[in-house]
Design a protein around this motif. Structure first.
Motif, mmCIF file in Angstrom:
data_model
loop_
_atom_site.group_PDB
_atom_site.id
_atom_site.type_symbol
_atom_site.label_atom_id
_atom_site.label_comp_id
_atom_site.label_asym_id
_atom_site.label_seq_id
_atom_site.Cartn_x
_atom_site.Cartn_y
_atom_site.Cartn_z
ATOM 1 N N PHE A 294 0.844 -1.190 0.000
ATOM 2 C CA PHE A 294 0.000 0.000 0.000
ATOM 3 C C PHE A 294 0.881 1.243 0.000
ATOM 4 C CE2 PHE A 294 0.540 -1.386 4.401
ATOM 5 C CZ PHE A 294 0.958 -0.236 5.044
ATOM 6 N N SER A 295 0.305 2.349 -0.437
ATOM 7 C CA SER A 295 1.022 3.618 -0.489
ATOM 8 C C SER A 295 0.243 4.669 0.278
ATOM 9 C CB SER A 295 1.224 4.073 -1.938
ATOM 10 O OG SER A 295 2.056 3.172 -2.649
ATOM 11 N N CYS A 296 0.982 5.522 1.004
ATOM 12 C CA CYS A 296 0.383 6.558 1.834
ATOM 13 C C CYS A 296 0.700 7.936 1.238
ATOM 14 C CB CYS A 296 0.927 6.500 3.262
ATOM 15 S SG CYS A 296 0.712 4.916 4.075
ATOM 16 N N LEU A 297 -0.328 8.689 0.916
ATOM 17 C CA LEU A 297 -0.129 10.033 0.393
ATOM 18 C C LEU A 297 0.459 10.937 1.476
ATOM 19 C CD1 LEU A 297 -0.675 11.525 -2.284
ATOM 20 C CD2 LEU A 297 -2.873 12.265 -1.316
ATOM 21 N N TYR A 298 1.273 11.899 1.061
ATOM 22 C CA TYR A 298 1.906 12.884 1.947
ATOM 23 C C TYR A 298 2.897 12.252 2.931
ATOM 24 C CZ TYR A 298 -2.489 15.076 0.486
ATOM 25 O OH TYR A 298 -3.566 15.510 -0.237
ATOM 26 N N VAL A 299 3.492 11.124 2.569
ATOM 27 C CA VAL A 299 4.461 10.468 3.448
ATOM 28 C C VAL A 299 5.663 10.030 2.622
ATOM 29 C CG1 VAL A 299 4.902 8.464 4.941
ATOM 30 C CG2 VAL A 299 2.693 9.629 5.040
ATOM 31 N N GLU A 300 6.866 10.300 3.112
ATOM 32 C CA GLU A 300 8.071 9.800 2.456
ATOM 33 C C GLU A 300 8.270 8.338 2.861
ATOM 34 O OE1 GLU A 300 11.291 12.315 3.549
ATOM 35 O OE2 GLU A 300 10.661 13.969 2.257
ATOM 36 N N GLY A 301 8.483 7.482 1.870
ATOM 37 C CA GLY A 301 8.622 6.062 2.141
ATOM 38 C C GLY A 301 9.761 5.741 3.081
ATOM 39 N N GLU A 302 10.891 6.439 2.907
ATOM 40 C CA GLU A 302 12.048 6.172 3.751
ATOM 41 C C GLU A 302 11.744 6.482 5.210
ATOM 42 O OE1 GLU A 302 16.857 6.958 3.476
ATOM 43 O OE2 GLU A 302 15.492 8.475 2.691
ATOM 44 N N ALA A 303 11.060 7.605 5.451
ATOM 45 C CA ALA A 303 10.712 7.978 6.827
ATOM 46 C C ALA A 303 9.754 6.963 7.437
ATOM 47 C CB ALA A 303 10.081 9.373 6.836
ATOM 48 N N LEU A 304 8.814 6.490 6.635
ATOM 49 C CA LEU A 304 7.838 5.525 7.152
ATOM 50 C C LEU A 304 8.510 4.207 7.523
ATOM 51 C CD1 LEU A 304 4.950 4.765 7.756
ATOM 52 C CD2 LEU A 304 4.587 4.336 5.323
ATOM 53 N N ALA A 361 -1.977 -1.685 14.835
ATOM 54 C CA ALA A 361 -2.172 -0.764 15.956
ATOM 55 C C ALA A 361 -1.223 0.423 15.893
ATOM 56 C CB ALA A 361 -1.993 -1.510 17.283
ATOM 57 N N VAL A 362 0.010 0.211 15.467
ATOM 58 C CA VAL A 362 0.998 1.298 15.495
ATOM 59 C C VAL A 362 1.027 2.109 14.204
ATOM 60 C CG1 VAL A 362 2.434 -0.047 17.076
ATOM 61 C CG2 VAL A 362 2.956 -0.074 14.633
ATOM 62 N N LEU A 363 0.597 1.523 13.088
ATOM 63 C CA LEU A 363 0.725 2.210 11.798
ATOM 64 C C LEU A 363 -0.001 3.556 11.746
ATOM 65 C CD1 LEU A 363 1.701 2.096 8.819
ATOM 66 C CD2 LEU A 363 -0.496 1.001 8.275
ATOM 67 N N PRO A 364 -1.267 3.677 12.187
ATOM 68 C CA PRO A 364 -1.955 4.971 12.044
ATOM 69 C C PRO A 364 -1.235 6.123 12.733
ATOM 70 C CG PRO A 364 -3.519 3.234 12.549
ATOM 71 C CD PRO A 364 -2.154 2.631 12.730
ATOM 72 N N ASP A 365 -0.724 5.906 13.927
ATOM 73 C CA ASP A 365 -0.050 6.997 14.635
ATOM 74 C C ASP A 365 1.280 7.349 13.962
ATOM 75 O OD1 ASP A 365 0.049 8.821 16.974
ATOM 76 O OD2 ASP A 365 1.855 7.648 17.446
ATOM 77 N N ARG A 369 2.072 11.104 12.620
ATOM 78 C CA ARG A 369 3.212 11.894 13.080
ATOM 79 C C ARG A 369 4.091 12.357 11.921
ATOM 80 N NH1 ARG A 369 6.530 9.012 15.594
ATOM 81 N NH2 ARG A 369 5.509 6.991 15.935
ATOM 82 N N ILE A 370 4.301 11.478 10.949
ATOM 83 C CA ILE A 370 5.122 11.870 9.796
ATOM 84 C C ILE A 370 4.433 12.966 9.000
ATOM 85 C CG2 ILE A 370 6.088 11.079 7.590
ATOM 86 C CD1 ILE A 370 6.460 8.327 8.886
ATOM 87 N N ARG A 371 3.129 12.834 8.787
ATOM 88 C CA ARG A 371 2.397 13.861 8.062
ATOM 89 C C ARG A 371 2.402 15.181 8.829
ATOM 90 N NH1 ARG A 371 -2.746 10.076 6.107
ATOM 91 N NH2 ARG A 371 -1.760 9.319 4.175
ATOM 92 N N ALA A 372 2.264 15.113 10.155
ATOM 93 C CA ALA A 372 2.271 16.331 10.959
ATOM 94 C C ALA A 372 3.617 17.036 10.862
ATOM 95 C CB ALA A 372 1.937 15.991 12.413
ATOM 96 N N LEU A 374 5.424 17.219 8.387
ATOM 97 C CA LEU A 374 5.480 17.883 7.076
ATOM 98 C C LEU A 374 4.417 18.951 6.919
ATOM 99 C CD1 LEU A 374 6.018 14.656 4.882
ATOM 100 C CD2 LEU A 374 7.751 16.307 5.593
ATOM 101 N N GLY A 375 3.661 19.199 8.000
ATOM 102 C CA GLY A 375 2.617 20.214 7.953
ATOM 103 C C GLY A 375 1.324 19.743 7.344
ATOM 104 N N VAL A 376 1.140 18.411 7.256
ATOM 105 C CA VAL A 376 -0.086 17.840 6.697
ATOM 106 C C VAL A 376 -0.934 17.312 7.837
ATOM 107 C CG1 VAL A 376 -1.063 16.114 5.174
ATOM 108 C CG2 VAL A 376 1.091 17.230 4.577
ATOM 109 N N HIS A 377 -2.172 17.743 7.942
ATOM 110 C CA HIS A 377 -3.049 17.311 9.027
ATOM 111 C C HIS A 377 -4.332 16.735 8.449
ATOM 112 C CE1 HIS A 377 -0.473 19.278 11.987
ATOM 113 N NE2 HIS A 377 -0.421 20.300 11.139
#
Length: 377
Positions: A294-304, A361-365, A369-372, A374-377
């Motif tokens: 799966f891919s998450c918008l507004y998230v850098e893959g390396e950071a995730l 359980a841990v993935l959503p948070d 946090r990564i999106r936050a 980057l200023g994405v909420h």
């Protein structure tokens, strides 16, 4: 640490460990020699060859062992093209083949040959009609199609492609690295490649099977080993361990494959429910039992992936996209899907339901946090 990267390499199967330790004592000698210890090594090598051949649907004399799945692919592609130069110099591949196939195609083109890439749909499946049209072109010497995609798990229409190749008189190379030991090998291949560490064998053992009647000529200088196909001293203990692992995986896959597939279904359902702006990629039904991407918008893959590692999960990406290269996966590009924040979860043998629970359980948070940051909420 929960290991969820079996598509890269499966942990060593207990049967492989036992066989490896036993073969270190019994199979260390040069199997090409005539004295007793060498003959024992030769018997062990040929017994392992027979087991692998049976499980992959080949004859023992069609099977050779290489130093890796990549070497098997390179030998399979370049050797078949070289053996069929009189038929033509045109190569056909799908757009989502493993990089080993695509790099071999680049080498073929640099040597004056031509290569045609057949596209895929949004699920990552090759267009069977377009593939058949491509292999029917005059001068086509070889076609390549994987059994299943290594990044998104989608199964390919190999038997349809094989029928088209047979009608055109073109051999089909099938890369079975991700499916061998997990699913039956589709019929109709002329050349088959696989890699033992994908099914729980040791790294450093690849399989190259060439059907009788398929013209093939080594691209390497001639060597006496492995039916003049693969140069170098055979690693008999590792081959014996690879055969033991394949046999054990095939015996347990009916139950284990179904269990892993159910866990993958759960991840496919829960991730988009728990995390906004997520795209689950690949075919939800006609797929490998253990891979979900799966891919998450507004998230850098390396950071995730880094944050998941800190949380205790060994997971890779189906994409090579990083902050430094900004180069997305050729597979995801060919599919036309989201490449940002790409995660490939691939479940190994024996993974627990608790590991999947904890991941969900841990993935959503982590994503929040990564999106936050980057200023994405």
């Amino acid at each position: 640490m929960a290991y969820l990267d079996a598509a890269s390499t499966e942990p060593l199967h207990p049967a492989a460990r036992d066989a490896l330790l036993a073969a270190i004592d019994a199979g260390w000698a040069d199997p090409a020699r005539l004295y007793g210890t060498a003959r024992r090594a030769q018997m062990l090598l040929e017994h392992s060859r027979g087991e692998v051949a049976e499980l992959l649907g080949a004859r023992p004399d069609e099977v050779s062992f290489t130093s890796s799945g990549t070497q098997a692919v390179h030998l399979g592609v370049l050797g078949t093209l070289r053996g069929r130069r009189r038929a033509g110099r045109h190569l056909v591949t799908s757009a989502v083949e493993h990089s080993a196939v695509l790099h071999a195609a680049e080498t073929h083109e640099a040597d004056g040959g031509t290569a045609e890439v057949v596209g895929v749909d949004i699920l990552g499946r090759v267009d069977a009609a377009a593939f058949a049209e491509a292999v029917a072109r005059p001068g086509t010497a070889l076609a390549c199609l994987q059994t299943a995609n290594h990044e998104v798990g989608t199964l390919q229409p190999v038997e349809e492609a094989a029928e088209a190749c047979a009608a055109a008189g073109v051999p089909l190379l099938v890369d079975a690295a991700q499916s061998a030991g997990r699913l039956p090998i589709p019929a109709g291949w002329s050349v088959l490649t696989a890699s033992a560490h994908k099914w729980g064998g040791p790294a450093g053992v690849g399989v190259l099977a060439i059907r009788k009647g398929t013209r093939w000529r080594s691209p390497y200088p001639e060597d006496e080993r492995e039916r003049r196909r693969v140069p170098g001293f055979e690693n008999v203990p590792a081959v014996a361990a690879a055969a033991a692992a394949l046999r054990a995986r095939a015996a347990e896959e009916a139950a284990e494959g179904a269990r892993l597939s159910a866990l993958v279904d759960r991840i496919r359902t829960e991730v988009p429910r728990l995390v906004p702006d997520v795209e689950v990629i690949g075919d939800p039904v006609r797929r490998l039992p253990h891979i979900v991407t799966f891919s998450c918008l507004y998230v850098e893959g390396e950071a995730l992936l880094t944050e998941l590692d800190k949380a205790g999960f060994a997971i890779s990406s189906g994409s090579s996209c990083t902050a430094s290269t900004l180069r997305p996966s050729h597979v995801l590009e060919a599919m036309g899907v989201l490449t940002h924040g790409n995660v490939r979860v691939s479940l190994p043998r024996g993974v627990s339901e608790g590991d999947v629970d904890r991941f969900l359980a841990v993935l959503p948070d982590i994503v929040r946090r990564i999106r936050a940051s980057l200023g994405v909420h």
